[in-house]
Design an enzyme around this catalytic site. Structure first.
Site, PDB file in Angstrom:
ATOM      1  N   ASP A  33      39.327  52.331  33.379  1.00 33.23           N
ATOM      2  CA  ASP A  33      39.494  50.953  34.050  1.00 33.23           C
ATOM      3  C   ASP A  33      40.977  50.336  34.447  1.00 33.23           C
ATOM      4  O   ASP A  33      41.737  49.740  34.907  1.00 33.23           O
ATOM      5  CB  ASP A  33      38.760  49.970  34.701  1.00 33.23           C
ATOM      6  N   LYS A  61      32.947  41.993  36.263  1.00 34.69           N
ATOM      7  CA  LYS A  61      31.629  42.261  37.360  1.00 34.69           C
ATOM      8  C   LYS A  61      31.038  43.174  36.823  1.00 34.69           C
ATOM      9  O   LYS A  61      29.682  43.883  37.166  1.00 34.69           O
ATOM     10  CB  LYS A  61      32.584  43.753  38.337  1.00 34.69           C
ATOM     11  N   ASN A  62      31.242  44.511  35.775  1.00 33.23           N
ATOM     12  CA  ASN A  62      30.282  45.685  35.380  1.00 33.23           C
ATOM     13  C   ASN A  62      29.879  45.290  34.051  1.00 33.23           C
ATOM     14  O   ASN A  62      28.469  46.101  33.502  1.00 33.23           O
ATOM     15  CB  ASN A  62      31.434  46.192  34.492  1.00 33.23           C
ATOM     16  N   ARG A  64      36.047  43.686  45.713  1.00 32.74           N
ATOM     17  CA  ARG A  64      35.012  43.613  45.277  1.00 32.74           C
ATOM     18  C   ARG A  64      35.178  44.065  43.516  1.00 32.74           C
ATOM     19  O   ARG A  64      34.014  43.743  43.076  1.00 32.74           O
ATOM     20  CB  ARG A  64      34.892  45.453  45.507  1.00 32.74           C
ATOM     21  N   CYS A 100      32.958  59.855  45.086  1.00 33.20           N
ATOM     22  CA  CYS A 100      33.970  59.116  45.273  1.00 33.20           C
ATOM     23  C   CYS A 100      35.200  59.189  45.407  1.00 33.20           C
ATOM     24  O   CYS A 100      35.806  60.035  44.346  1.00 33.20           O
ATOM     25  CB  CYS A 100      33.464  57.345  44.368  1.00 33.20           C
ATOM     26  N   ARG A 146      31.536  61.839  39.965  1.00 36.17           N
ATOM     27  CA  ARG A 146      30.673  61.282  39.276  1.00 36.17           C
ATOM     28  C   ARG A 146      28.882  61.287  39.641  1.00 36.17           C
ATOM     29  O   ARG A 146      28.699  60.630  40.059  1.00 36.17           O
ATOM     30  CB  ARG A 146      31.159  59.700  40.078  1.00 36.17           C
TER      31      ARG A 146
END
Ligand code: UD1
Length: 424
Positions: free
Chosen positions: A310, A22-23, A402, A118, A123
C-alpha cells in the site's frame, strides 16, 4: 465527479495529525457481529469505506451510532436480522467479505456476495473459504454468492489447525474472528502479522476472546461461548503516516506527523533514511525533512514487516524525483502498476519489466491532468502533483475519499496549494 487541483512545487512545512487506520477499523467494525453487546470504537477515521461498512452492518441488524466528528462509533448487534451481504454493498468494498467469518460463527450461516476482481488484481477469497471450511463450515458457491453453513445438527464451528499457504490479511482476520466462537482450540499458522491484525486481536481479547501469539505468524485461539461489550481505540494509520512522510520528502519540506507510531512503519522509515531524508522519532510523532539530492533506493513489497504494497505507488512517486535509478518490485498483487502510465504524464521515466519497475529520477516534473485507478495510485498522483511545477488535475478522487480523511485540508494547512473542484 470531483477532481483535485494542485499548483505544485511548494515545499510542505507544518504538522499533520494522523487518523486511525482504515484497514484496522473495517475488521474491527465487522467484529461487532460476534457479540450481542455493544462495541465502542474510538479513533475511527471518517471515510467513505467506514460508512459503507456501517451500512452493511446495519443491513445485518446492527445499530450504528457515530459521533458528529465521525471518530467514535458504537456498534450494537443485539440480534442478527439478516445473514446475507448483498452484491450492491459488497461490490463497493472488498473488505465486506469480513462479515463472513463472524456471521457463520454466531448464526451458523451466512450468504455473502463474492467481491469479484478489482483494479489491482484478481484478489480471490479462496483462502478465506478454505480457512472457514477447516472450522467445519460447509461452503457452496452459487449465483455469485458464497453460502456458508454449519453441518445439520451442529451448533458451533469446531477448532482446527490451519496453515495459510500464503499470507493473507483478510483471510487471517476472517479465520481469527470465526475461531473466537468455535468449540475448542484453533491454531492459525502463517498468519498475517500486520499491525491491523494485532489491533483486531487486541480488541477481540477485550471482548473476552482468548488469543495468544499476537504479532507472530502463529495465532492460537481458545474458543469461548460468547463475547461481551468492549471499547477499543483504533491503531494509527501507518499507510497515511507513510504517505505524508513521503509528501514531506517529495516536496523537499518538513512535516511533523502526530498521533502515530513509528514502530509499525520501520521498513518505510528505513528506506526513507537511505534516500538521505531526515527522520526524527519522538513519543507519538515522526518528523521527516528532506533537502535536494535524495538518492534512489530500491524497494520490494512483502507481507509485514516488509515494505507495504500500500506504499508502493507513493514510493515510486518519490523515486521519480530522486537522483539516480531505483527498482520497485511488487510481489503481493499482480497488477499494481496502474499508476505508471499516469506518472509518465508528469514526465517521469518509469519502465516496467514484469513485477519490477525501473524508475530514473528527474529534477523537473511538470503538472498534468491525470486519472486515478485505485486508492494508493490516486494518492501517488497527488504526491507527484505536489512536487511538479505548474498545474495538476487529479480526476476520479472518490478513490481518495475511501482512504484519506480530509486530505486536501491536511495538506493545505502545511502550505500545499491544493483544492477540490466539485462535479467536474
Ligand atoms: C489487505 C488490505 C490492503 C492491502 C493488502 C495487502 C484491508 C481492508 N486491505 O487486503 O489494503 O493492500 O491487505 O497488504 O485490510 N489472496 C488469495 N486468496 C485469498 C486471499 C488473498 O490468493 O483468499 C492473495 C491476493 O490476491 C493477494 C495476496 O493474497 O495477491 C494478499 O492479499 P490479502 O493480504 O488477502 O489482501 P486483503 O486482505 O484483500
Amino acid at each position: 465527479m470531483d477532481a483535485i487541483r494542485i499548483h505544485g512545487g511548494v515545499p510542505l512545512n507544518g504538522e499533520i495529525e494522523i487518523s486511525g487506520a482504515k484497514n484496522a477499523a473495517l475488521p474491527l467494525m465487522a467484529a461487532c457481529l460476534l457479540s450481542e453487546e455493544p462495541l465502542v470504537l474510538s479513533n475511527v477515521p471518517a471515510l467513505a469505506d467506514i460508512k459503507t461498512m456501517g451500512r452493511l452492518l446495519e443491513q445485518h441488524g446492527a445499530s450504528i451510532e457515530t459521533t458528529e466528528d465521525g471518530h467514535t462509533v458504537t456498534l450494537y448487534a443485539r440480534k442478527i436480522s439478516s445473514t446475507e451481504a448483498p452484491y450492491d454493498l459488497v461490490r463497493k468494498m472488498r473488505a465486506s467479505v469480513l462479515v463472513l467469518g463472524p456471521l457463520v460463527a454466531r448464526e451458523g450461516r451466512a450468504r455473502v456476495s463474492l467481491p469479484g476482481g478489482c483494479a489491482i488484481g484478481t484478489r480471490p477469497v479462496d483462502l478465506h473459504l478454505k480457512a472457514l471450511e477447516s472450522l467445519g463450515a460447509e461452503i457452496e458457491l452459487t449465483g455469485g454468492y458464497v453460502e456458508a453453513r454449519l453441518p445439520s445438527g451442529q451448533k458451533r464451528l469446531m477448532g482446527s489447525h490451519f496453515t495459510f499457504p500464503m499470507v493473507t490479511v483478510g483471510g487471517t482476520e476472517n479465520l481469527l474472528m470465526a475461531a473466537c466462537l468455535a468449540d475448542g482450540e484453533t491454531v492459525i499458522e502463517n498468519a498475517a502479522r500486520e499491525p491491523e491484525i494485532t489491533d483486531l486481536a487486541t480488541c477481540l481479547i477485550a471482548m473476552g476472546a482468548k488469543i495468544s501469539g499476537l504479532g507472530s505468524g502463529t495465532l492460537t485461539v481458545q474458543g469461548v461461548d460468547r463475547l461481551h461489550a468492549a471499547s477499543h481505540s483504533v491503531v494509527p494509520d501507518r499507510i497515511e503516516t507513510g504517505t505524508y512522510a513521503l509528501a514531506a520528502a517529495i516536496t523537499r519540506g518538513t512535516l511533523k506527523l502526530t498521533n502515530t507510531r513509528a514502530d509499525i512503519l520501520d521498513s518505510v522509515l528505513d528506506a526513507m533514511r537511505q534516500t538521505g531524508a531526515d527522520v526524527m522519532i519522538e513519543d507519538d510523532s515522526i518528523t521527516v525533512s528532506a533537502a535536494s539530492g535524495l538518492k534512489g533506493v530500491d524497494v520490494m513489497t512483502e507481507p509485514y514487516p516488509g515494505f507495504p504494497t500500500d506504499m508502493q505507488a507513493q514510493w515510486m512517486a518519490l523515486m521519480t524525483t530522486a537522483d539516480g535509478a531505483a527498482m520497485v518490485t511488487e510481489t503481493i498483487f499482480e497488477n499494481r502498476f496502474m499508476h505508471v502510465p499516469e506518472l509518465g504524464r508528469f514526465g517521469a521515466d518509469v519502465n516496467v519489466h514484469g513485477a519490477s519497475a525501473i524508475v530514473r529520477g528527474k529534477a523537473n516534473l511538470s503538472g498534468a491532468p491525470v486519472m486515478a485507478t485505485d486508492l494508493r495510485a490516486s494518492v501517488s498522483l497527488v504526491l507527484t502533483g505536489l512536487a511538479s511545477k505548474g498545474k495538476t488535475i487529479v480526476n476520479r478522487v472518490y478513490h481518495l475519499d475511501r482512504g484519506y480523511e480530509r486530505l486536501e485540508e491536511k495538506l493545505a494547512a502545511c502550505g500545499a496549494r491544493i483544492e477540490r473542484i466539485q462535479g467536474v
